[in-house]
Design a protein around this motif. Structure first.
Motif, PDB file in Angstrom:
ATOM      1  N   UNK A   1      33.904  42.809  26.959  1.00  0.00           N
ATOM      2  CA  UNK A   1      33.682  43.293  28.327  1.00  0.00           C
ATOM      3  C   UNK A   1      33.133  42.185  29.208  1.00  0.00           C
ATOM      4  N   UNK A   2      32.191  41.417  28.659  1.00  0.00           N
ATOM      5  CA  UNK A   2      31.597  40.324  29.419  1.00  0.00           C
ATOM      6  C   UNK A   2      32.643  39.303  29.837  1.00  0.00           C
ATOM      7  N   UNK A   3      33.517  38.949  28.893  1.00  0.00           N
ATOM      8  CA  UNK A   3      34.563  37.963  29.200  1.00  0.00           C
ATOM      9  C   UNK A   3      35.488  38.508  30.282  1.00  0.00           C
ATOM     10  N   UNK A   4      35.835  39.798  30.134  1.00  0.00           N
ATOM     11  CA  UNK A   4      36.709  40.410  31.134  1.00  0.00           C
ATOM     12  C   UNK A   4      36.034  40.398  32.502  1.00  0.00           C
ATOM     13  N   UNK A   5      34.715  40.636  32.536  1.00  0.00           N
ATOM     14  CA  UNK A   5      33.989  40.615  33.808  1.00  0.00           C
ATOM     15  C   UNK A   5      33.971  39.203  34.381  1.00  0.00           C
ATOM     16  N   UNK A   6      33.816  38.203  33.517  1.00  0.00           N
ATOM     17  CA  UNK A   6      33.851  36.812  33.989  1.00  0.00           C
ATOM     18  C   UNK A   6      35.185  36.513  34.654  1.00  0.00           C
ATOM     19  N   UNK A   7      36.239  37.060  34.058  1.00  0.00           N
ATOM     20  CA  UNK A   7      37.569  36.788  34.600  1.00  0.00           C
ATOM     21  C   UNK A   7      37.667  37.293  36.036  1.00  0.00           C
ATOM     22  N   UNK A   8      37.056  38.464  36.286  1.00  0.00           N
ATOM     23  CA  UNK A   8      37.106  38.983  37.643  1.00  0.00           C
ATOM     24  C   UNK A   8      36.218  38.176  38.589  1.00  0.00           C
ATOM     25  N   UNK A   9      35.115  37.660  38.045  1.00  0.00           N
ATOM     26  CA  UNK A   9      34.149  36.971  38.887  1.00  0.00           C
ATOM     27  C   UNK A   9      34.564  35.536  39.185  1.00  0.00           C
TER      28      UNK A   9
END
Lengths: 276, 305
Positions: free
Chosen positions: A227-235
């Motif tokens: 989830x964290x990696x996916x959030x980084x991708x958006x950020x």
């Protein structure tokens, strides 16, 4: 004749094709690892830098400012918790289903099998509303317990328990061995390879259970690594160096687990299938 | 047969007390698994079917009968997502079968070390981290910074917005999906090739059968049960693919890559319509079960020739 065939054009072509396919499969990993050592400007330059000329650890340092440690910890806690509970409950239930005679045995077994052949989709939304009502969103319980209910482990452990020689259990009983001791001293050691397979299988699928994690986690600090990696991708959209550092951290533990236990893993997959 | 083997021999001891004790022990062993199973699987499963007949607004639940299903049937996005899902399944399954059979047949005679290594390479994407793999693919596909467009421009082709162009997006998703699907099938095929009797193949070889004939008439039928299993699990998994879609395209552009699974997510968590999302879940489950049953029937008749 045989050597001739082994070096025939068909075999050579097949091996070349195999090698190309292997490179195709390895490339994303190479791109993750090499990309994680490139700074932003280098990562997005065209033509691409195939091998990082000035490798840097900056991406990892930047990543350390995000809660990446907490995410890793969460992922490990959830995966380990799920694995321990699945292995415990499934080995007990599988053993009872294979080796005990009791009223309702067939019924319970078929209930597990029927649920296993139904896909998870019917469960997800009601599961979410139920856990939301319990105020379990953003808790470890919500990420662990539902996965423990899934009956695949019970099925696999039942298959493995069938290999326990009944005479051995019978002899132990005559010697006055209680049910609990019979399970821990005789059944468990024989089921151990099966439990190993189930453990790795559960660990990896729990680590990658992205959908459930996505709907059951709200806060940043309860996020798991995927989830964290996916959030980084958006950020960070195109800060690929940093994204790759995250991707590397999320996949390296799994690669190590897999490399260490590949034998168990193959065993579990084949047993689950052959008798399924 | 397995039941007969599994039944404890009890001739040597009196029935009664010990039997009741054994049953009791069995229930104790089953209890934890049954608790988790009923609370987190059985109850939500029934509840999901129930919810699909309601409209949920905040805390209010209104019975709407089949309205959720009727609305879906009239919704072009639903049909689009169904079509895309079927395309992904129909694309993925044959590729997985052919590719994993090819890899398994090529590696299974190699030395154990080489075999495990190669088996591992093809399993790596699926076991490492689906999110990591998807993130790196989104970079590879990037129209400006991606390797793929660099390579095709070197070959003289125009750059392509792989994930942004409705003509290519679904195929781009399919490629990633395929790399994530072949690991388990390869392991199964390698195991099953190792189990099939060498003597048949050798006899055919002596009789002068060509490699293709040997494969078509001996190896392929022997592998049929494994193939059936792989077709079923790959179908089920292809129907459920989610992370790849969400992270690569979010179902876009213009619903070109939206799937049933993605619609379940979008309708519940972005639109807030849990009733309709539950109805979609039921529909998807019914489709998966129906297809598995058909596949099972079809292949079974093929196996028992």
């Amino acid at each position: 004749m045989r050597t001739n065939e082994r070096l025939g054009p068909g075999k050579v072509a097949a091996n070349v094709l195999l090698l190309l396919a292997a490179l195709f499969y390895l490339f994303p990993f190479y791109w993750i690892v090499s990309g994680s050592f490139k700074i932003q400007n280098v990562a997005i330059q065209i033509p691409p830098e195939w091998f990082p000329k000035e490798p840097t650890l900056r991406n990892y340092a930047d990543l350390a400012k995000s809660p990446v440690l907490r995410w890793t910890l969460n992922s490990f806690l959830v995966s380990l918790g799920t694995t321990a509970l699945v292995c415990g409950t499934a080995s007990m239930a599988g053993y009872a289903l294979a080796k005990k005679n009791f009223p309702g045995r067939k019924l319970i077994f078929w209930a597990f099998i029927a649920a296993m052949s139904l896909p998870k989709q019917v469960v997800m939304i009601p599961l979410f509303t139920m856990l939301a009502k319990w105020r379990w969103i953003d808790t470890y319980w919500a990420l662990i317990f539902p996965a423990v209910g899934w009956p695949f482990g019970v099925f696999l452990m039942r298959q493995f328990s069938q290999t326990i020689p009944t005479e051995l259990l019978e002899a132990a009983r005559i010697d006055g061995c209680g049910e609990a001791r019979m399970f821990t001293r005789i059944a468990l050691p024989i089921m151990q390879p099966g439990i190993g397979a189930l453990a790795i299988f559960t660990f990896i699928s729990s680590w990658n259970d992205y959908f459930m994690q996505l709907i059951l986690v709200r806060s940043t600090k309860m996020q798991t690594l995927p989830l964290g990696i996916a959030a980084l991708q958006q950020e960070f959209l195109t800060n690929y160096g940093m994204l790759m550092a995250g991707a590397a951290i999320a996949s390296v533990p799994m690669i190590i687990v897999f490399a260490c236990f590949q034998k168990y893993f193959a065993q579990g997959i084949t047993l689950g299938a052959v008798k399924g | 047969m397995s039941d007969a083997l599994a039944r404890p021999a009890r001739a040597s001891r009196p029935r009664g007390v010990s039997h009741a004790k054994e049953s009791f022990a069995a229930y104790v062993f089953l209890l934890p698994a049954l608790c988790f199973f009923s609370v987190f699987v059985v109850y939500p499963m029934l509840r999901g079917m129930y919810l699909s007949f309601f409209k949920l607004a905040g805390r209010r639940m209104t019975f709407v009968g089949l309205k959720n299903y009727v609305d879906l049937a009239n919704d072009p996005v639903f049909w689009r997502s169904l079509g895309n899902t079927l395309l992904l399944v129909v694309g993925n399954v044959p590729i997985v079968i052919v590719f994993s059979l090819f890899v398994a047949a090529t590696i299974f005679r190699k030395r154990p070390f080489t075999r495990s290594l190669l088996r591992g390479v093809f399993y790596l994407p699926a076991v490492s981290s689906v999110v990591s793999i998807t993130v790196v693919w989104s970079w590879i596909y990037h129209p400006r910074y991606g390797v793929l467009n660099y390579l095709i421009s070197r070959a003289g082709a125009e750059p392509v917005a792989w994930l942004g162009d409705p003509r290519f997006a679904l195929a781009a998703v399919l490629v990633v999906m395929t790399t994530l699907s072949v690991g388990q099938p390869i392991i199964l095929y390698v195991a099953s090739l190792g189990n099939s009797p060498e003597s048949y193949v050798e006899a055919a070889e002596i009789d002068g059968a060509s490699p293709w004939q040997r494969f078509r008439h001996i190896v392929w039928p022997l592998l049929m049960p494994t193939t059936l299993y792989i077709v079923i699990i790959t179908t089920i998994n292809s129907f459920q693919v989610f992370a790849i879609i969400q992270l690569l395209t979010s179902g876009g552009p213009a619903y070109a890559t939206t799937t049933l699974m993605y619609q379940i997510y979008e309708r519940a968590f972005q639109i807030g319509d849990f009733g309709q999302s539950s109805a979609l879940g039921v529909i998807l489950a019914v489709i998966i079960v129906a297809i598995s049953v058909v596949q099972y029937r079809y292949f079974k008749s093929d196996v028992e020739y």
